[in-house]
Scaffold this active site. Structure first.
Site, PDB file in Angstrom:
ATOM      1  N   ASP A  67       0.812  -1.212   0.000  1.00  0.00           N
ATOM      2  CA  ASP A  67       0.000   0.000   0.000  1.00  0.00           C
ATOM      3  C   ASP A  67       0.846   1.264   0.000  1.00  0.00           C
ATOM      4  OD1 ASP A  67       0.925  -0.278   2.659  1.00  0.00           O
ATOM      5  OD2 ASP A  67      -1.000  -1.018   3.361  1.00  0.00           O
ATOM      6  N   ASN A 136      -7.941  -3.005  14.353  1.00  0.00           N
ATOM      7  CA  ASN A 136      -9.314  -3.329  13.939  1.00  0.00           C
ATOM      8  C   ASN A 136      -9.346  -4.520  12.989  1.00  0.00           C
ATOM      9  OD1 ASN A 136      -8.318  -2.262  11.557  1.00  0.00           O
ATOM     10  ND2 ASN A 136      -9.817  -0.602  11.403  1.00  0.00           N
ATOM     11  N   HIS A 138      -7.475  -4.882  10.177  1.00  0.00           N
ATOM     12  CA  HIS A 138      -7.178  -4.644   8.765  1.00  0.00           C
ATOM     13  C   HIS A 138      -5.820  -5.240   8.383  1.00  0.00           C
ATOM     14  CE1 HIS A 138      -5.183  -0.601   9.934  1.00  0.00           C
ATOM     15  NE2 HIS A 138      -4.231  -1.288   9.336  1.00  0.00           N
ATOM     16  N   GLU A 143      -9.848  -2.078   5.246  1.00  0.00           N
ATOM     17  CA  GLU A 143     -10.545  -1.793   6.497  1.00  0.00           C
ATOM     18  C   GLU A 143     -11.799  -2.669   6.634  1.00  0.00           C
ATOM     19  OE1 GLU A 143      -9.064   0.032   8.600  1.00  0.00           O
ATOM     20  OE2 GLU A 143      -8.705   2.102   7.994  1.00  0.00           O
TER      21      GLU A 143
END
Length: 242
Positions: A67, A136, A138, A143
């Site tokens: 990314d 979370n 990811h 996400e």
């Protein structure tokens, strides 16, 4: 999943580096999938050490990063291209032309995403994909959501993710709102996946990813569907595992 727990960060990092070196020794032209963030830094440090000792060469290898932020110039100190140069590329013999990071400044981001997927298709599959995990759940910047994208795409970063990354920037508002990320489908195409997780703050995400149901609300849980995943955890990250 092959899950290993370590008492020290150094041992965890060495185990991860050994896996990369073993791959390159048996397949010098390996395609590496690389990640940024705090989790893989120790592994990169060990790889640099092992390269300097003459134990490994990256000269025939290529790499694809997961990314990149949207809107940060490649030479910005917090861009992921800069991160990779600082922690790995500038210290080893890899051909910089063979290192690929998504272009978060492309005029046409949709075209950039499609081109990145085409490069992965043409030069892949990735032999070993390194991953961290967000608190979370990811992976990459995929996400939690009602559905997940298979290919490389632009994602709106959730407030919690921007807050977690704010420590790397001068001001919280400097954290970009978007990123380009390899999709879940692209990640799962890798022949082998190496998940590195350190710290008790990630323990619940690790528990959900490894022992919870497979759900898009915890993107890392989709790793349960992959046939070859190695998970390296410190004691904090492994705290809630049965």
């Amino acid at each position: 999943m092959n899950i290993l727990k370590f008492h020290s960060d150094e041992d965890l990092a060495q185990a991860g580096a050994n896996l990369v070196v073993s791959l390159l020794q048996s397949k010098p032209k390996a395609v590496l999938g690389l990640a940024t963030g705090s989790s893989p830094v120790g592994v990169y440090e060990k790889l640099v050490e092992m390269y300097r000792k003459g134990l490994v060469s990256f000269s025939k290898a290529s790499s694809f990063n997961l990314d990149e932020y949207v809107g940060l110039p490649a030479d910005h100190p917090q861009s992921y291209r800069s991160f990779m140069n600082q922690h790995l590329f500038s210290h080893i013999d890899i051909d910089m032309a063979a290192t690929h990071v998504p272009d978060g400044n492309a005029a046409d981001l949709a075209a950039e995403c499609a081109a990145y997927d085409q490069m992965l298709e043409d030069q892949g599959p990735v032999d070993l994909q390194i991953l961290g995990i967000g608190s979370n759940g990811h992976i990459g910047f995929n996400e939690p959501d009602a559905s997940l994208s298979g290919g490389t795409h632009v994602v709106d970063l959730l407030p919690g993710t921007r807050e977690a990354n704010a420590r790397f920037f001068d001001k919280p508002e400097d954290v970009p709102n978007q990123a380009v990320t390899m999709g879940i489908g692209g990640i799962l195409k890798a022949k082998q996946i190496l998940l590195l997780v350190r710290g008790e703050a990630k323990a619940e995400a690790v528990r959900q990813a490894i022992e919870g149901p497979i759900t898009t609300q915890c993107p890392a849980s989709l790793l349960q569907s992959h046939p070859n995943v190695v998970v390296l955890l410190d004691e904090g990250a492994a705290k809630w595992l049965k």
